[in-house]
Design an enzyme around this catalytic site. Structure first.
Site, short mmCIF file in Angstrom:
data_model
loop_
_atom_site.label_atom_id
_atom_site.label_comp_id
_atom_site.label_asym_id
_atom_site.label_seq_id
_atom_site.Cartn_x
_atom_site.Cartn_y
_atom_site.Cartn_z
N ASN A 162 -2.83 13.06 -5.63
CA ASN A 162 -4.03 13.37 -6.40
C ASN A 162 -4.63 14.72 -6.01
O ASN A 162 -5.12 15.47 -6.86
CB ASN A 162 -5.08 12.27 -6.21
CG ASN A 162 -4.74 11.01 -6.98
OD1 ASN A 162 -4.05 11.07 -8.00
ND2 ASN A 162 -5.21 9.87 -6.50
N ASP B 16 -1.47 9.18 -11.96
CA ASP B 16 -1.31 8.07 -12.89
C ASP B 16 0.16 7.85 -13.23
O ASP B 16 0.63 6.70 -13.32
CB ASP B 16 -2.12 8.33 -14.16
CG ASP B 16 -3.63 8.30 -13.90
OD1 ASP B 16 -4.02 7.79 -12.83
OD2 ASP B 16 -4.40 8.79 -14.74
N ASP C 166 0.87 -1.18 0.00
CA ASP C 166 0.00 0.00 0.00
C ASP C 166 0.91 1.23 0.00
O ASP C 166 1.75 1.41 0.89
CB ASP C 166 -0.91 0.01 1.23
CG ASP C 166 -1.87 1.18 1.19
OD1 ASP C 166 -2.91 1.06 0.50
OD2 ASP C 166 -1.57 2.20 1.83
N HIS D 255 -4.82 14.17 -10.92
CA HIS D 255 -4.91 12.74 -11.20
C HIS D 255 -3.94 12.31 -12.28
O HIS D 255 -3.49 11.15 -12.29
CB HIS D 255 -6.34 12.38 -11.61
CG HIS D 255 -7.32 12.45 -10.47
ND1 HIS D 255 -7.42 11.49 -9.51
CD2 HIS D 255 -8.24 13.41 -10.16
CE1 HIS D 255 -8.36 11.82 -8.64
NE2 HIS D 255 -8.88 12.99 -9.01
N ASP E 67 -3.95 2.48 -4.94
CA ASP E 67 -2.52 2.44 -4.68
C ASP E 67 -2.11 1.11 -4.05
O ASP E 67 -1.10 1.06 -3.33
CB ASP E 67 -2.12 3.61 -3.76
CG ASP E 67 -2.87 3.56 -2.43
OD1 ASP E 67 -3.86 2.81 -2.36
OD2 ASP E 67 -2.46 4.26 -1.49
#
Length: 894
Positions: A527, A536, A519, A532, A562
């Site tokens: 973000n 990415d 994680d 965003h 994630d």
């Protein structure tokens, strides 16, 4: 030699030709009167005795020679005769040369039916027993007589008339036949069993049987027993051969009939097959019917034959095929009249008619009454007609007839023609349909050719469309198992690979694999701050770095957001998985270049190693890795945790506690508990905190903070709060002079509209009983979404309740957040330890700041005395009391 017992009676008369007195009186003349002395009387007597012995020996040897010759003759007879009867007659002839045996018979035992029989019988007075006693059962009669007596005992019996009468008087035998002077019966034995009886008898009182005759009979019986058994077996063999020959002959005749029937059936099958093939040929109509006639001629004489078909539209009868021995031409097409063919069609059944039957129909007016000129049946001897059925409708007739008396048709021929006619109908129908189809095909071919040209133009476009669809299909299959952003395997494919790994470990117990649940840290911040698109790019870069840390045989996948997983195949120990986790943390700790700035991230990793547990599944391993990841995140992020047996045990305990708590809520076994809030310098209660308590079957009583934490971990916070409010609305306890009630609730009520509405309705009932209610919400949850909680406070403020914050002092919220929300009181976080502890200093600082803002501050109640003293010096005057055992009321049913 069989010993003669008490039943063997005989007399032996020895008559010597010399007498001692006579011998002594005779003068001695030896020719030597002048030279030799005259012998004495004693010497002469000794010489006479010697001569007598020599004479007896000579007679004995002579008799033995005769017996030998007789036995040789018997043996010779056994080799020449072909039946037991001839052998028995030869034995009788030889026996007559040895003893008085004019009355002689042989009784044998038939082993097949278990009966005594008399195959040979010769007697001076009596006929054969079966003729003498025709109404008696021969076996029963022999068994009850003296013959059966010898057969049962298996011993020789020689008896006279007196002995016979004594046996009869004792009930041992029954007399049959004429009385004899002497009767001699000798058992015939073979292999220790009696197979018959050899009997001689005499009616002459001057003839007596002695021991010599007995020994002779026993010797003969012993000699012929084997021969009789061989002849019996030979006779049985001949009978078996004769029976088998008869059976084979019958089987041969049946086989000949079956072969004929099979040949007939094969010929019929062949003809039917030829008829079926004929319907598929392209022969023209005359050749088609001619070929049908040829096939029919193989089955039945058909020198005179014709086929008539009905033209349904024109109501006429035409003759597509006609052949006759007389060479007459085929009839022309004619309307349906009252002819013999029309009569057959009307009857709708096969007919076999001779000349008399035809003339009877003509006389009765059934046929040729209106058309006598069509009657050409005068020369017919027999006429056979079968209607041709197509479906249920008669379409014509098949007819054969004979002109000669020598050619006769039978019912069997009619049945055969009827059976063949069904296939001929099918062939005719197929031929007709083939002609119709041929025309249709010609028309269809023109349309097909035209349509083919049009399809050829579309074929190229169709091929391209098929290729494109295949590419799309392959892409859909790839997309279904891979992440669209990173191209890594997604959750579905990871589950498949993990299931394969579990099955492999079950088959190969020595192998292991490991699963890393990753994680990422601060992804939400990327973000929120950089957008965003930057998020990415961050995920793609992370996937590339993770791929660099694993082997080719390992699998890297993205579960979503994630969260990434790594499946390590073939690990030898958990240490290998830890080394991979360390490489991953090292790679992810390097700064990421996102746009114009560098971004520092990290990860929390949970590790699970297969342990050979047969109950392990792909879902359980993924769940354990996820649990270990959350434990790593709780430790402060940027680290890894290996899920081991202790954590599994703790997780199992947590699941058990969750199950028990759900059952307790469902069964309503929780009860209220009041925790007083007192002044530091007084004993009276300033307020009461109402909380639920639960008697855990293992851990004992749980209430307040521990029960709230357990409910939060089990996602039962809202259910627990609703339980508390229903209990208060149904049975609010009496607090005496203290009217202030503290309720610690979950902030989840404030986030959801439906939960907030339900909380408001439950609080209305509580507020109706008391007016001074304080609602405390956890600090850690409030600061995550202040705006949503503020909206919830506005809705609840309509009930005129007071708001507070519990667990304050952990550093989650700032002083400014206290001013944004309608908070009027604080319950400090628990601080265990000495007063010099850093946590205590932080709590005292937080308490001083809150007091400066005019807020009511209450200690958590679980502090040590030193900590409580430090808080009191900082100005905290209200302390929660947790060590009370007094329950306000028993369990409340709501």
């Amino acid at each position: 030699m069989t010993t003669l017992k008490s039943m063997l009676f005989f007399r032996v008369k020895n008559a010597s030709p010399f007498n001692k007195k006579t011998a002594s009186a005779m003068p001695r003349d030896n020719g030597f009167t002048d030279v030799v002395d005259t012998p004495t009387t004693g010497e002469i007597n000794r010489l006479y005795k010697r001569v007598e012995r020599l004479r007896r020996l000579a007679g004995k040897y002579k008799r033995a020679e005769v017996i030998r010759d007789a036995l040789l003759h018997i043996t010779h007879i056994a080799t020449e005769v072909s039946s037991p009867e001839d052998f028995y007659a030869g034995v009788h002839a030889q026996l007559k040369s040895l003893i008085a045996a004019d009355n002689f018979f042989i009784a044998t035992f038939n082993h097949h039916n278990g009966r005594l029989e008399v195959p040979f019988f010769a007697d001076e007075k009596d006929p054969h027993p079966s003729k003498m006693y025709p109404d008696e059962d021969l076996h029963q009669m022999l068994t009850r007589g003296i013959t059966g007596y010898v057969f049962r005992r298996g011993e020789t019996v020689l008896c006279g008339q007196e002995d016979f009468e004594r046996l009869e008087a004792n009930g041992e035998i029954i007399s049959f036949g004429s009385a004899s002077h002497q009767w001699l019966g000798v058992p015939i034995r073979f292999q220790e069993r009696t197979t018959g009886v050899l009997v001689v008898q005499t009616y002459n009182s001057d003839v007596n049987y002695s021991l010599t005759e007995v020994e002779l009979m026993e010797f003969i019986s012993h000699h012929i027993s084997g021969v009789m058994e061989r002849l019996r077996h030979q006779e049985q063999l001949e009978q078996s051969i004769a029976q088998r020959t008869h059976e084979l002959s019958d089987a041969y005749e049946k086989l000949k009939l079956e072969v004929q029937e099979r040949r007939r059936a094969e010929n019929l099958q062949k003809s039917l097959f030829e008829i079926s093939e004929l319907s598929a040929t392209g022969l023209e109509q005359p050749d088609f019917y001619g070929r049908l006639h040829t096939i029919l001629s193989h089955l039945i004489p058909a020198s005179n034959c014709y086929i008539a078909l009905i033209d349904k539209d024109k109501k006429t009868l035409n003759f597509p095929f006609y052949v006759s021995q007389l060479g007459t031409k085929a009839p022309k097409c004619r309307p349906l009249t009252d002819g013999l063919t029309e009569y057959l069609i009307e009857q709708r059944k096969p007919l076999l008619l001779n000349q008399d039957d035809i003339q009877a129909l003509v006389t009765a007016g059934n046929i040729y009454a209106d058309t006598p000129h069509l009657n050409n049946t005068q020369k017919m001897h027999q006429w056979v007609g079968v209607p041709l059925f197509i479906g249920d409708e008669v379409k014509g007739a098949l007819t054969i007839y004979s002109l000669s008396i020598s050619q006769n048709y039978q019912i069997r021929d009619l049945e055969l023609l009827t059976f063949v006619s069904q296939h001929i109908c099918t062939a005719i129908e197929r031929k007709h349909q083939a002609m119709v189809l041929k025309k249709s095909y010609e028309q269809l071919e023109e349309k097909v050719a035209e349509r083919t040209r049009a399809l050829a133009l579309l074929n190229g476009d169709l091929k391209q469309e098929i290729m494109r669809r295949r590419e799309v299909e392959q892409q859909l299959i790839h997309d279904a198992k891979h992440d669209a952003l990173t191209g890594l395997p997604n959750r579905n494919m990871i589950s498949e690979r993990l299931s394969q790994a579990v099955r492999h470990v079950r088959r190969h117990g020595s192998d292991q694999f490991a699963l890393l649940f990753i994680d990422l840290d601060r992804f939400k911040q990327i973000n929120d701050t950089l957008g965003h698109l930057a998020g990415d790019r961050f995920l793609k870069e992370t996937a590339a770095r993770l791929q660099y840390c694993i082997r080719e045989i390992d699998t890297l996948g993205r579960l979503g957001g994630d969260e990434f997983v790594v499946l390590l195949n073939r690990v030898h120990s958990p240490r290998e998985a830890e080394e991979v986790a360390e490489r991953i943390l090292s790679q992810l700790s390097e700064p990421f270049q996102l746009g114009d700035s560098l971004f520092q991230s990290g990860a929390s990793i949970g590790i699970t190693v297969s342990g050979g547990n047969p109950m392990e599944t792909a879902e359980s391993i993924l769940r354990d890795a996820d649990c270990a990841m959350y434990q790593a995140k709780a430790r402060g992020k940027g680290c890894y945790v290996v899920y081991d047996d202790k954590r599994r045990e703790a997780q199992n305990k947590q699941r058990l506690d969750e199950t028990l708590l759900r059952e307790a809520i469902a069964q309503e076994t929780l009860y209220l508990k009041a925790l007083p809030v007192k002044h530091v310098n007084g004993d009276s209660s300033k307020a009461h905190r109402l909380t639920l308590a639960w008697q855990h079957p293992i851990r004992g009583e749980i209430f307040a903070g521990p029960l709230i934490d357990l409910a939060e971990r089990s996602n039962l916070s809202i259910e627990l709060d609703n339980y508390l409010l229903r209990a208060l609305s149904n049975n609010l306890p009496d607090m005496g002079k203290t009217k202030e009630l503290h309720l610690c609730l979950s902030s989840a009520h404030l986030k959801h509209k439906h939960a907030l509405r339900k909380l408001k309705n439950l609080l209305k009932n509580v507020c109706a009983s008391t007016q001074d209610i304080w609602l405390f919400f956890e600090e850690a949850s409030l600061v995550q979404d202040i705006q949503s909680h503020i909206a919830g406070f506005e809705v609840l403020s309509q009930l005129k309740v007071n708001f507070g914050m519990s667990g304050y002092g952990n550093g989650f919220s700032s002083l400014k957040s206290l001013t944004l929300m309608p908070i009027q009181a604080l319950i400090l976080a628990e601080a265990r330890g000495d007063a010099a502890d850093e946590k205590v200093r932080l709590l005292t600082a937080s308490a001083v700041a809150a007091l400066s803002l005019g807020l009511k501050v209450i200690s958590a109640g679980g502090e040590s005395k030193q900590t409580r003293g430090a808080l009191a010096k900082a100005g905290v005057s209200l302390f929660q009391i947790l060590d009370t055992d007094k329950d306000i009321c028993p369990p409340i049913l709501v």
